[in-house]
Design a protein around this motif. Structure first.
Motif, PDB file in Angstrom:
ATOM      1  N   THR A 102     -15.264  25.335  30.188  1.00  0.00           N
ATOM      2  CA  THR A 102     -14.309  24.575  31.139  1.00  0.00           C
ATOM      3  C   THR A 102     -14.038  25.472  32.244  1.00  0.00           C
ATOM      4  O   THR A 102     -14.149  24.694  33.534  1.00  0.00           O
ATOM      5  N   TRP A 177     -12.022  17.598  40.852  1.00  0.00           N
ATOM      6  CA  TRP A 177     -12.103  16.840  39.754  1.00  0.00           C
ATOM      7  C   TRP A 177     -13.373  16.183  39.176  1.00  0.00           C
ATOM      8  O   TRP A 177     -13.412  15.490  38.292  1.00  0.00           O
ATOM      9  N   PHE A 180     -14.407  16.753  35.563  1.00  0.00           N
ATOM     10  CA  PHE A 180     -13.782  15.960  34.510  1.00  0.00           C
ATOM     11  C   PHE A 180     -14.327  14.688  34.358  1.00  0.00           C
ATOM     12  O   PHE A 180     -14.544  14.157  33.276  1.00  0.00           O
ATOM     13  N   MET A 239      -8.394  20.061  32.855  1.00  0.00           N
ATOM     14  CA  MET A 239      -9.454  19.554  33.799  1.00  0.00           C
ATOM     15  C   MET A 239      -8.703  18.855  35.155  1.00  0.00           C
ATOM     16  O   MET A 239      -9.340  18.592  36.226  1.00  0.00           O
TER      17      MET A 239
END
Length: 321
Positions: A102, A177, A180, A239
Protein backbone atom coordinates in the motif's frame (compact mmCIF):
# COMPACT_ATOMS: atom_id res chain seq x y z
CA UNK A 1 -3.74 -30.14 36.03
CA UNK A 2 -6.83 -30.17 38.20
CA UNK A 3 -7.68 -26.52 37.51
CA UNK A 4 -7.75 -27.15 33.73
CA UNK A 5 -10.28 -29.97 33.81
CA UNK A 6 -13.19 -29.04 31.60
CA UNK A 7 -11.20 -26.20 29.96
CA UNK A 8 -12.58 -25.67 26.41
CA UNK A 9 -9.80 -24.26 24.27
CA UNK A 10 -12.19 -23.51 21.38
CA UNK A 11 -14.28 -21.05 23.39
CA UNK A 12 -12.94 -17.56 22.53
CA UNK A 13 -11.23 -15.77 25.38
CA UNK A 14 -13.40 -12.68 24.84
CA UNK A 15 -17.15 -12.30 24.17
CA UNK A 16 -17.55 -12.51 20.39
CA UNK A 17 -21.07 -11.06 20.44
CA UNK A 18 -19.60 -7.62 21.26
CA UNK A 19 -17.33 -5.52 19.04
CA UNK A 20 -14.72 -4.95 21.77
CA UNK A 21 -14.53 -8.66 22.46
CA UNK A 22 -13.97 -9.38 18.77
CA UNK A 23 -11.39 -6.56 18.58
CA UNK A 24 -9.33 -8.08 21.41
CA UNK A 25 -9.63 -11.49 19.74
CA UNK A 26 -8.38 -10.25 16.35
CA UNK A 27 -5.63 -8.08 17.87
CA UNK A 28 -4.46 -11.37 19.34
CA UNK A 29 -4.52 -13.56 16.21
CA UNK A 30 -3.41 -10.88 13.69
CA UNK A 31 -0.31 -10.14 15.78
CA UNK A 32 2.36 -9.83 13.07
CA UNK A 33 5.08 -11.02 15.46
CA UNK A 34 3.76 -14.57 15.03
CA UNK A 35 4.99 -14.69 11.42
CA UNK A 36 8.57 -14.65 12.75
CA UNK A 37 8.12 -17.92 14.61
CA UNK A 38 9.53 -21.12 13.05
CA UNK A 39 7.18 -23.86 11.84
CA UNK A 40 8.41 -26.11 14.63
CA UNK A 41 7.06 -23.68 17.24
CA UNK A 42 3.72 -23.47 15.44
CA UNK A 43 3.52 -27.26 15.25
CA UNK A 44 4.15 -27.45 19.01
CA UNK A 45 1.25 -25.05 19.56
CA UNK A 46 -0.98 -27.17 17.31
CA UNK A 47 -0.05 -30.33 19.21
CA UNK A 48 -0.91 -28.64 22.53
CA UNK A 49 -4.27 -27.43 21.18
CA UNK A 50 -5.12 -30.90 19.87
CA UNK A 51 -4.11 -32.58 23.12
CA UNK A 52 -6.30 -30.12 25.04
CA UNK A 53 -9.22 -30.93 22.74
CA UNK A 54 -8.62 -34.61 23.45
CA UNK A 55 -8.71 -33.92 27.18
CA UNK A 56 -5.08 -34.80 27.86
CA UNK A 57 -3.31 -31.56 28.80
CA UNK A 58 0.38 -32.20 29.60
CA UNK A 59 1.15 -31.95 33.35
CA UNK A 60 2.33 -28.51 34.43
CA UNK A 61 0.61 -26.67 31.56
CA UNK A 62 -0.92 -23.35 32.60
CA UNK A 63 -4.08 -21.73 31.25
CA UNK A 64 -1.98 -18.86 29.87
CA UNK A 65 0.14 -21.35 27.90
CA UNK A 66 -3.02 -22.85 26.42
CA UNK A 67 -4.32 -19.42 25.43
CA UNK A 68 -0.98 -18.60 23.75
CA UNK A 69 -0.95 -21.95 21.93
CA UNK A 70 -4.48 -21.23 20.65
CA UNK A 71 -3.35 -17.78 19.52
CA UNK A 72 -0.55 -19.32 17.44
CA UNK A 73 -2.89 -22.01 16.16
CA UNK A 74 -5.54 -19.50 15.05
CA UNK A 75 -2.93 -17.28 13.42
CA UNK A 76 -1.28 -20.01 11.36
CA UNK A 77 -3.66 -22.94 10.78
CA UNK A 78 -6.81 -23.07 8.67
CA UNK A 79 -9.93 -23.32 10.87
CA UNK A 80 -11.62 -25.85 8.56
CA UNK A 81 -8.74 -28.18 7.65
CA UNK A 82 -6.21 -27.65 10.46
CA UNK A 83 -3.47 -27.36 7.79
CA UNK A 84 -0.72 -24.79 8.20
CA UNK A 85 -1.48 -21.83 5.93
CA UNK A 86 1.16 -20.30 3.68
CA UNK A 87 2.85 -17.42 5.50
CA UNK A 88 1.94 -14.65 3.04
CA UNK A 89 -1.74 -15.58 3.05
CA UNK A 90 -2.17 -15.46 6.84
CA UNK A 91 -4.10 -12.57 8.39
CA UNK A 92 -1.11 -12.10 10.72
CA UNK A 93 0.92 -11.14 7.61
CA UNK A 94 -1.59 -8.43 6.59
CA UNK A 95 0.30 -5.66 8.42
CA UNK A 96 3.84 -6.26 7.03
CA UNK A 97 2.58 -7.31 3.59
CA UNK A 98 -0.11 -4.66 3.32
CA UNK A 99 2.04 -1.79 4.58
CA UNK A 100 4.76 -2.43 2.00
CA UNK A 101 2.43 -2.79 -0.99
CA UNK A 102 0.00 0.00 0.00
CA UNK A 103 2.82 2.41 0.82
CA UNK A 104 4.34 1.96 -2.63
CA UNK A 105 0.93 2.16 -4.35
CA UNK A 106 0.40 5.54 -2.67
CA UNK A 107 3.90 6.71 -3.55
CA UNK A 108 4.03 5.60 -7.19
CA UNK A 109 0.66 6.72 -8.54
CA UNK A 110 1.70 9.28 -11.15
CA UNK A 111 2.75 7.10 -14.12
CA UNK A 112 0.76 4.35 -15.82
CA UNK A 113 3.59 1.72 -15.70
CA UNK A 114 4.00 2.26 -11.95
CA UNK A 115 0.24 2.06 -11.40
CA UNK A 116 0.02 -1.15 -13.43
CA UNK A 117 2.92 -2.81 -11.61
CA UNK A 118 1.82 -2.02 -8.04
CA UNK A 119 -1.85 -2.83 -8.69
CA UNK A 120 -0.73 -6.18 -10.13
CA UNK A 121 1.43 -6.85 -7.05
CA UNK A 122 -1.46 -5.90 -4.76
CA UNK A 123 -3.99 -8.12 -6.53
CA UNK A 124 -1.56 -11.04 -6.54
CA UNK A 125 -1.20 -10.58 -2.77
CA UNK A 126 -4.99 -10.26 -2.32
CA UNK A 127 -5.69 -13.36 -4.41
CA UNK A 128 -3.32 -15.40 -2.24
CA UNK A 129 -4.91 -14.05 0.97
CA UNK A 130 -8.44 -14.76 -0.29
CA UNK A 131 -7.51 -18.28 -1.40
CA UNK A 132 -5.74 -19.01 1.89
CA UNK A 133 -8.74 -17.84 3.96
CA UNK A 134 -11.45 -19.41 1.81
CA UNK A 135 -14.09 -21.75 3.22
CA UNK A 136 -12.23 -25.05 2.70
CA UNK A 137 -15.51 -26.97 2.56
CA UNK A 138 -16.12 -25.36 -0.85
CA UNK A 139 -13.27 -26.53 -3.12
CA UNK A 140 -12.18 -24.33 -6.02
CA UNK A 141 -10.42 -25.58 -9.16
CA UNK A 142 -7.14 -24.16 -10.52
CA UNK A 143 -9.09 -22.83 -13.54
CA UNK A 144 -11.51 -20.96 -11.27
CA UNK A 145 -8.58 -19.54 -9.28
CA UNK A 146 -6.99 -18.35 -12.52
CA UNK A 147 -10.20 -16.73 -13.76
CA UNK A 148 -10.73 -15.01 -10.39
CA UNK A 149 -7.16 -13.71 -10.36
CA UNK A 150 -7.24 -12.40 -13.94
CA UNK A 151 -10.68 -10.81 -13.48
CA UNK A 152 -9.78 -9.03 -10.24
CA UNK A 153 -6.42 -7.87 -11.56
CA UNK A 154 -8.04 -6.59 -14.78
CA UNK A 155 -10.68 -4.73 -12.75
CA UNK A 156 -8.03 -3.09 -10.56
CA UNK A 157 -5.89 -2.11 -13.54
CA UNK A 158 -8.84 -0.78 -15.57
CA UNK A 159 -10.04 1.27 -12.60
CA UNK A 160 -6.59 2.58 -11.69
CA UNK A 161 -5.41 3.39 -15.22
CA UNK A 162 -8.80 4.80 -16.26
CA UNK A 163 -9.04 7.07 -13.21
CA UNK A 164 -5.37 7.96 -13.49
CA UNK A 165 -5.96 9.30 -17.01
CA UNK A 166 -9.29 10.87 -16.05
CA UNK A 167 -7.78 12.79 -13.13
CA UNK A 168 -4.82 14.24 -15.03
CA UNK A 169 -6.35 17.70 -14.77
CA UNK A 170 -8.00 17.15 -11.37
CA UNK A 171 -6.63 18.51 -8.07
CA UNK A 172 -3.52 16.56 -6.95
CA UNK A 173 -5.30 15.07 -3.94
CA UNK A 174 -7.93 13.43 -6.16
CA UNK A 175 -5.19 11.65 -8.12
CA UNK A 176 -3.71 10.39 -4.84
CA UNK A 177 -7.03 8.70 -4.05
CA UNK A 178 -7.04 6.67 -7.28
CA UNK A 179 -5.22 3.67 -5.69
CA UNK A 180 -7.97 3.33 -3.06
CA UNK A 181 -10.70 3.39 -5.72
CA UNK A 182 -8.88 0.63 -7.60
CA UNK A 183 -8.38 -1.46 -4.45
CA UNK A 184 -12.03 -1.10 -3.44
CA UNK A 185 -13.27 -2.03 -6.92
CA UNK A 186 -10.96 -5.04 -7.11
CA UNK A 187 -12.03 -6.31 -3.68
CA UNK A 188 -15.64 -6.30 -4.87
CA UNK A 189 -14.56 -8.68 -7.65
CA UNK A 190 -11.64 -10.65 -6.22
CA UNK A 191 -13.33 -12.01 -3.09
CA UNK A 192 -16.62 -13.17 -4.69
CA UNK A 193 -14.73 -14.68 -7.63
CA UNK A 194 -12.25 -16.53 -5.42
CA UNK A 195 -15.15 -17.88 -3.34
CA UNK A 196 -17.55 -18.47 -6.22
CA UNK A 197 -18.15 -22.11 -5.28
CA UNK A 198 -19.76 -20.93 -2.06
CA UNK A 199 -22.12 -18.66 -4.00
CA UNK A 200 -22.94 -21.36 -6.57
CA UNK A 201 -23.35 -24.34 -4.24
CA UNK A 202 -23.96 -22.72 -0.86
CA UNK A 203 -22.09 -23.10 2.43
CA UNK A 204 -22.90 -25.34 5.35
CA UNK A 205 -25.21 -23.80 7.94
CA UNK A 206 -25.72 -25.23 11.42
CA UNK A 207 -27.95 -24.77 14.44
CA UNK A 208 -26.51 -23.22 17.61
CA UNK A 209 -25.27 -26.65 18.72
CA UNK A 210 -23.22 -27.11 15.55
CA UNK A 211 -25.53 -29.65 13.85
CA UNK A 212 -25.39 -29.23 10.06
CA UNK A 213 -28.77 -28.29 8.57
CA UNK A 214 -27.88 -27.98 4.89
CA UNK A 215 -26.24 -25.71 2.32
CA UNK A 216 -27.31 -22.10 1.73
CA UNK A 217 -26.36 -19.79 -1.14
CA UNK A 218 -27.96 -16.82 0.60
CA UNK A 219 -25.78 -17.42 3.66
CA UNK A 220 -22.72 -17.48 1.38
CA UNK A 221 -23.69 -14.16 -0.20
CA UNK A 222 -24.19 -12.56 3.23
CA UNK A 223 -20.85 -13.84 4.54
CA UNK A 224 -18.89 -12.79 1.44
CA UNK A 225 -20.54 -9.35 1.43
CA UNK A 226 -19.41 -8.81 5.01
CA UNK A 227 -15.87 -9.88 4.11
CA UNK A 228 -15.80 -7.40 1.19
CA UNK A 229 -16.97 -4.58 3.49
CA UNK A 230 -14.31 -5.54 6.05
CA UNK A 231 -11.49 -5.59 3.48
CA UNK A 232 -12.45 -2.20 2.02
CA UNK A 233 -12.74 -0.75 5.53
CA UNK A 234 -9.31 -2.20 6.36
CA UNK A 235 -7.70 -0.23 3.53
CA UNK A 236 -9.79 2.95 3.68
CA UNK A 237 -8.25 5.04 6.51
CA UNK A 238 -4.67 4.61 5.36
CA UNK A 239 -5.43 5.12 1.69
CA UNK A 240 -7.75 8.11 2.23
CA UNK A 241 -6.17 9.95 5.17
CA UNK A 242 -2.50 9.31 4.37
CA UNK A 243 -2.63 11.11 0.97
CA UNK A 244 -3.98 14.20 2.77
CA UNK A 245 -1.13 14.03 5.29
CA UNK A 246 1.51 13.54 2.58
CA UNK A 247 0.19 16.37 0.44
CA UNK A 248 0.52 18.77 3.38
CA UNK A 249 3.93 17.45 4.43
CA UNK A 250 5.34 17.80 0.91
CA UNK A 251 4.83 21.57 1.08
CA UNK A 252 7.57 21.84 3.71
CA UNK A 253 11.11 22.51 2.50
CA UNK A 254 12.67 19.72 4.57
CA UNK A 255 10.33 17.19 2.90
CA UNK A 256 11.29 18.48 -0.54
CA UNK A 257 14.92 17.75 0.28
CA UNK A 258 14.29 14.09 1.21
CA UNK A 259 12.07 12.89 -1.65
CA UNK A 260 13.94 9.56 -1.63
CA UNK A 261 12.49 8.89 1.84
CA UNK A 262 8.85 9.58 0.87
CA UNK A 263 8.26 5.95 -0.11
CA UNK A 264 9.65 4.40 3.09
CA UNK A 265 7.86 7.07 5.14
CA UNK A 266 4.52 6.17 3.56
CA UNK A 267 5.19 2.47 4.15
CA UNK A 268 5.76 3.12 7.86
CA UNK A 269 2.68 5.33 8.19
CA UNK A 270 0.50 2.75 6.41
CA UNK A 271 1.83 0.21 8.91
CA UNK A 272 0.62 2.39 11.81
CA UNK A 273 -2.87 2.49 10.28
CA UNK A 274 -2.95 -1.24 9.53
CA UNK A 275 -1.84 -2.31 13.02
CA UNK A 276 -5.18 -0.97 14.22
CA UNK A 277 -7.31 -1.39 11.09
CA UNK A 278 -6.63 -5.08 10.38
CA UNK A 279 -8.12 -6.27 13.70
CA UNK A 280 -10.77 -3.51 13.68
CA UNK A 281 -12.00 -4.42 10.18
CA UNK A 282 -12.01 -8.15 10.99
CA UNK A 283 -14.10 -7.30 14.07
CA UNK A 284 -16.88 -5.46 12.24
CA UNK A 285 -18.95 -8.64 11.97
CA UNK A 286 -18.97 -11.82 14.10
CA UNK A 287 -16.88 -14.66 12.67
CA UNK A 288 -19.80 -17.00 13.31
CA UNK A 289 -22.38 -15.26 11.17
CA UNK A 290 -26.11 -15.81 11.80
CA UNK A 291 -29.14 -15.66 9.54
CA UNK A 292 -32.85 -16.02 10.24
CA UNK A 293 -34.37 -19.24 8.92
CA UNK A 294 -37.11 -17.11 7.35
CA UNK A 295 -34.50 -15.52 5.04
CA UNK A 296 -33.08 -18.79 3.70
CA UNK A 297 -33.92 -20.40 0.36
CA UNK A 298 -37.49 -21.79 0.38
CA UNK A 299 -36.39 -25.43 0.01
CA UNK A 300 -33.87 -25.22 2.87
CA UNK A 301 -36.29 -23.30 5.05
CA UNK A 302 -38.98 -25.93 4.50
CA UNK A 303 -36.50 -28.74 5.21
CA UNK A 304 -35.51 -27.17 8.54
CA UNK A 305 -39.11 -26.50 9.56
CA UNK A 306 -40.17 -30.04 8.67
CA UNK A 307 -37.35 -31.50 10.80
CA UNK A 308 -37.27 -29.10 13.75
CA UNK A 309 -40.56 -27.21 13.63
CA UNK A 310 -40.12 -23.79 15.23
CA UNK A 311 -37.24 -24.84 17.49
CA UNK A 312 -34.60 -23.47 15.08
CA UNK A 313 -35.12 -19.80 14.25
CA UNK A 314 -31.52 -18.92 13.28
CA UNK A 315 -28.74 -20.73 11.41
CA UNK A 316 -25.01 -20.12 11.85
CA UNK A 317 -22.01 -20.31 9.50
CA UNK A 318 -18.35 -19.30 9.27
CA UNK A 319 -18.18 -16.18 7.06
CA UNK A 320 -14.42 -16.53 6.49
CA UNK A 321 -11.93 -13.68 6.55
Amino acid sequence: MESLKGFDIDIPRWDQSKFMGRLKHFFNITDCRTVLLPDSRLDEAKALVESCRAGSVPPGTTEEQLHYAKKLYDSAFHPDTGDRMNLIGRMSFQVPGGMAITGFMLQFYRTVPAVVFWQWVNQSFNALVNYTNRNAASPITPKQIGVAYVTATSTALATAVGLNLYTKNAPPLVARWVPFAAVAAANCVNIPMMRQQEILNGIAVTDEDGNTLGLSRKAAVKGITQVVISRVTMAAPGMIILPIIMQRLEKYRFMQKITFLHGPLQVMMVGVFLIFMVPAACSLFPQSCSMAVSKLEPELRESIISQYGGRVSYVYFNKGL
